[in-house]
Design a protein around this motif. Structure first.
Motif, PDB file in Angstrom:
ATOM      1  N   LEU A 120       0.878  -1.230   0.111  1.00  0.00           N
ATOM      2  CA  LEU A 120      -0.196   0.051   0.044  1.00  0.00           C
ATOM      3  C   LEU A 120       0.884   1.153  -0.050  1.00  0.00           C
ATOM      4  CD1 LEU A 120      -2.938   0.955   0.029  1.00  0.00           C
ATOM      5  CD2 LEU A 120      -2.624   0.861   2.571  1.00  0.00           C
ATOM      6  N   LEU A 141       2.118   1.560  -3.474  1.00  0.00           N
ATOM      7  CA  LEU A 141       1.420   2.118  -4.489  1.00  0.00           C
ATOM      8  C   LEU A 141       0.974   3.818  -3.940  1.00  0.00           C
ATOM      9  CD1 LEU A 141      -1.232  -0.662  -4.368  1.00  0.00           C
ATOM     10  CD2 LEU A 141       0.225   0.198  -6.257  1.00  0.00           C
ATOM     11  N   ARG A 183      -9.346  -2.038  -6.100  1.00  0.00           N
ATOM     12  CA  ARG A 183      -8.011  -1.371  -6.574  1.00  0.00           C
ATOM     13  C   ARG A 183      -7.000  -1.527  -5.783  1.00  0.00           C
ATOM     14  NH1 ARG A 183      -7.893   5.080  -5.772  1.00  0.00           N
ATOM     15  NH2 ARG A 183     -10.041   5.092  -5.899  1.00  0.00           N
ATOM     16  N   PHE A 184      -7.012  -1.785  -4.340  1.00  0.00           N
ATOM     17  CA  PHE A 184      -5.880  -1.930  -3.628  1.00  0.00           C
ATOM     18  C   PHE A 184      -5.588  -3.345  -3.436  1.00  0.00           C
ATOM     19  CE2 PHE A 184      -4.272   2.346  -2.989  1.00  0.00           C
ATOM     20  CZ  PHE A 184      -5.670   3.147  -2.766  1.00  0.00           C
ATOM     21  N   TYR A 216      -7.390  -5.782  -1.941  1.00  0.00           N
ATOM     22  CA  TYR A 216      -7.638  -6.428  -0.418  1.00  0.00           C
ATOM     23  C   TYR A 216      -7.789  -7.816  -0.646  1.00  0.00           C
ATOM     24  CZ  TYR A 216      -7.790  -1.697   1.750  1.00  0.00           C
ATOM     25  OH  TYR A 216      -7.574  -0.488   2.081  1.00  0.00           O
TER      26      TYR A 216
END
Lengths: 431, 372
Positions: free
Chosen positions: A10, A13, A86-87, A89
């Motif tokens: 994270l 990013l 998007r991340f 998860y």
């Protein structure tokens, strides 16, 4: 391990995106992401950095909390889903995970974090149908809802921090409770949850989920309850809801017990506390007591007396006054119990009743025996001399004439005894 | 001159005969011979008839002699006062002693020679009883029953059983009127039926009201009312019922050995007691036909009686008199069934002692249980 990997990813990013898109300032407390940077507390950090990662590893399930200051009005759920994808998860091939996403507004000038309405959601992501199709989302939603009402997210920042900590704590507890039945390995997952001093310092005592109080009224009641709870080591809680059936099945007493246990209320190792649940729909109330200290101070008689102290105010719809009376009276009862003089029914009535009943039975027996000594009486009937055939009925009728109705108002009080071996007690009724 | 009274004597040894309830026969006091009632009845039929005529003649002579008066009895008082109406005198045919007894006495025993004596004239003509229930139980049975009556009475003073003496035991044939009839009546009641349920915070009780009416009749046979003013009515009512299966056609042969009285309370005077009992019984019977209600309150009742036959019977009763602490106690036992009644004195000390013996442990146990 996984937590560190995902945090690092994270961070990378975010660093990459910094070149193109100005990234909002944010802070990470482990698995809690806070764009306001104002919600850190000892409890929040402990939860984010210790509890949630342990749970996530054990359950192979990413448990994530995102507090956003930029979100789509009216579509927080869409934002949650987009962020999840998007991340990236989620753990494992199925990207198993559950997130709690809060859409808040940070007023830097006022140093206040607010959240209005339903700007939060619980999202269960991934492709594991056993997880997405389970009741996990609903269970977590029900568990965190009491801490996400606008009242706790509109004023005092300390209150908001406490509310966040309690919400996250409740989320972890709900996930554990929902999933632990499927794997025995998870039965011991209690470490890390807010208990003991951590829970004591993060407490909210008055939960106005029916929005009856103004902020000032609630604040005053909250301070009063906190002061007395800390003084006697016994939590004095009040939960006001629109309809208790939305929080669990069974009676008001069952729901009160459920709310107490599932939200880890109570102070000290024994989770001492008394909880007053008010349900406005049918005007039900329930008093629930847990722990040795509370049980000593609030036995069956004491709970009845306590209810009499505040029910009059509720009868007149004086909600703040009634809760205030409840908190004040609870404090007085705890004070008496601390001095070794708990509220107890005067034994004189029971003694008088016992003696009276004994004498009455003895008198009846003696009068029956005395009556046997008089065997002479004038004959008043001739039943032995009725001729064969007996009574001959020549005419008979039964005619309905009318119906009368009487109404009596009753207090629908009930007391339940101990449940399990924990020495817990409850009383309920109508107000 | 024929005697007005009859001694029933043993045909074997001329000893006095008395009726024994257990065997149902007449027994001789001296030689122990037993004789059937019918046998003695037939043997003494002529004597009884002569005794009846002799009594009538004696009564007529008494009336005439009062008018003629050959002797100068001016100095003597013949005024017996009110007692004169209730007294009659007879001569014992066995020893010649003059017996003075109650005007209603029909059987007695000579106080001098002990011979059982019957005055058949008391039972002649319209005065002859229709039935008799012979004695079945003896004097010893009566004493035993009295002792049993004392038992199991925790409040009886101890000195009563130890210091109490039976002063007199008399076996008496008590005259009874027995009424046949029919009670016819109607009654009206207000009855209710309720149900209670809860609705919200209210408890609602719905009560349905009914107007109930019943009419019917009840026939009665031989409702007994004692016809002797000497016998306490309450005692006579309390030793009921008699077993009418053992009613026998009347014969004076059942009387020897016992006392007997003819009636001195008329049918008209006795009727009201029988009426009351019959009316009450019909009222109760009608009330019990009202079923299925939570409450039933009588509003109005109307009963009329149709009079039937009246029978005249003699019933066996043992009367026992005792004395204790200067007080007289009277007990009556049904000479056929053995039912014995009689009020007993009460020791208040024993009453309160038993009260405390029950109240103290019970109160203690209840209080401890409530305090838990």
């Amino acid at each position: 391990m996984k937590k560190r990997c995902w945090s690092l990813a994270l961070a990378m990013l975010l660093a990459l995106s910094c070149c193109c898109i100005p990234a909002a300032a944010a802070m990470d407390y482990g698995l809690i992401y806070d764009e306001t940077e104002q919600l850190s507390s000892e409890a929040v950090q402990k939860l984010g950095e210790d509890v949630l990662p342990v749970f996530s590893d054990q359950l192979d399930l990413q448990i994530q909390v995102d507090v956003l200051t930029n979100w789509t009005e009216g579509d927080i759920a869409g934002d949650a889903a987009e962020i999840y994808d998007r991340f990236n998860y989620g753990y494992g091939e199925d990207h198993r995970g559950v997130t709690l996403t809060l859409g808040v507004e940070y007023d830097e000038a006022e140093t206040r974090v607010t959240m209005s309405g339903d700007n939060w959601c619980v999202y269960v992501g991934g492709t594991d149908e056993a997880l997405t199709g389970s009741s996990l989302a609903a269970d977590v939603t029900a568990a965190v809802a009491p801490y996400l009402t606008p009242k706790y997210w509109g004023g005092d920042l300390d209150v908001t921090r406490s509310a966040l900590a309690l919400a996250v704590n409740a989320m972890a507890g709900a996930i554990r409770n929902t999933l632990q039945g499927s794997d025995d390995v998870l039965t011991d997952l209690t470490d890390g949850l807010l208990t003991g001093e951590s829970a004591d310092s993060a407490g909210i005592y008055v939960y106005d989920l029916a929005d009856l109080f103004s902020y000032e009224e609630w604040k005053q009641l909250e301070e009063q309850a906190e002061t007395l709870s800390q003084k006697y080591g016994c939590g004095i809680y009040a939960v006001i809801v629109d309809d208790y059936t939305a929080y669990g099945s069974g009676s008001a007493a069952d729901v009160a017990e459920y709310l107490y246990d599932n939200n880890d209320l109570g102070l000290g190792e024994q989770q001492n506390g008394i909880l007053l649940l008010l349900s406005m729909a049918e005007r039900d109330y329930s008093l629930y007591v847990s722990g040795e200290t509370a049980e000593y101070a609030f036995n069956t008689y004491a709970r009845k007396q306590l209810a009499d102290e505040f029910l009059d105010e509720f009868g007149e719809n004086d909600w703040a006054g009634g809760i205030g009376e409840y908190i004040t009276a609870s404090g007085a009862y705890l004070d008496g119990a601390a001095d070794g003089k708990p509220v107890r029914e005067s034994p004189i009535y029971r003694i008088a009743f016992g003696i009276g009943m004994g004498c009455f039975v003895a008198f009846v027996v003696c009068m029956i025996l005395k009556r046997k000594m008089s065997s002479v009486h004038i004959g008043m009937s001739a039943g032995e001399y009725v001729a064969a055939g007996g009574l001959t009925l020549t005419e008979s009728y039964d005619r309905y004439t009318h119906t009368t109705e009487t109404r009596r108002s009753v207090k629908n009080d009930s007391d339940s005894g101990s449940s399990g071996g924990g020495g817990k007690r409850s009383s309920s009724g109508k107000f | 001159m024929p005697a007005q009274v009859t001694n029933y004597k043993c045909p074997s040894c001329t000893g006095p005969l008395h009726f024994v309830g257990a065997s149902g026969k007449l027994e001789c006091d001296y030689c122990g011979s037993t004789f059937d009632v019918a046998e003695i009845e037939a043997r003494y039929a002529d004597k009884e008839q002569a005794a009846v005529q002799a009594q009538r003649q004696a009564e007529e002579n008494a009336a005439q002699s009062a008018d003629s008066g050959e002797w100068d009895a001016s100095g003597l008082s013949t005024d017996w006062g009110a007692d004169a109406q209730d007294m009659k005198s007879y001569t014992c045919p066995s020893c010649g002693a003059e017996l003075i007894c109650d005007a209603s006495t029909a059987a007695t025993s000579c106080p001098y020679c002990g011979n059982p004596t019957v005055v058949p004239g008391q039972f002649s003509g319209a005065l002859r009883p229709d039935y008799v229930i012979p004695f079945k139980l003896s004097k010893e049975d009566a004493v035993k029953a009295l002792k049993k009556h004392y038992q199991k009475n925790p409040f009886l003073p101890r000195s009563f059983t130890s210091g109490n003496h039976v002063q007199e035991i008399r076996g008496i044939y008590v005259p009874f009127w027995m009424f046949d009839g029919e009670a016819d009546g109607s009654a009206r009641y207000e009855a209710t039926r309720s149900r209670t349920y809860k609705r919200g915070s209210e408890e609602i009780t719905e009560t349905e009201h009914y107007d109930v009416y019943r009419a019917g009749s009840l026939a009665f046979e031989k409702v007994p009312v004692d016809a002797s003013g000497k016998m306490p009515d309450a005692h006579m009512d309390s030793i009921e019922p008699y077993d009418y299966e053992e009613l026998k056609p009347f014969s004076t042969a059942y009387l020897p050995g016992f006392l007997a009285d003819k009636y001195d309370v008329t049918v008209e005077d006795s009727r009201e007691r029988a009426d009351t009992r019959c009316k009450n019984t019909l009222g109760t019977a009608l009330y019990h036909t009202v079923q299925g209600y939570d409450t039933c309150v009588p509003v109005h009742q109307n009963v009329s009686l149709k009079r039937g036959r009246v029978h005249y019977a003699l019933m066996p009763v043992w009367m026992l008199n005792t004395k204790w602490n200067g007080r007289e106690f009277l007990f009556a036992m049904n000479g056929q069934t053995g039912k014995l009644v009689g009020d007993l004195p009460m020791s208040w000390g024993k009453f309160w002692a038993l009260f405390a013996a029950i109240a103290v442990p019970l109160s203690t146990a209840l209080t401890l249980w409530l305090m838990l």
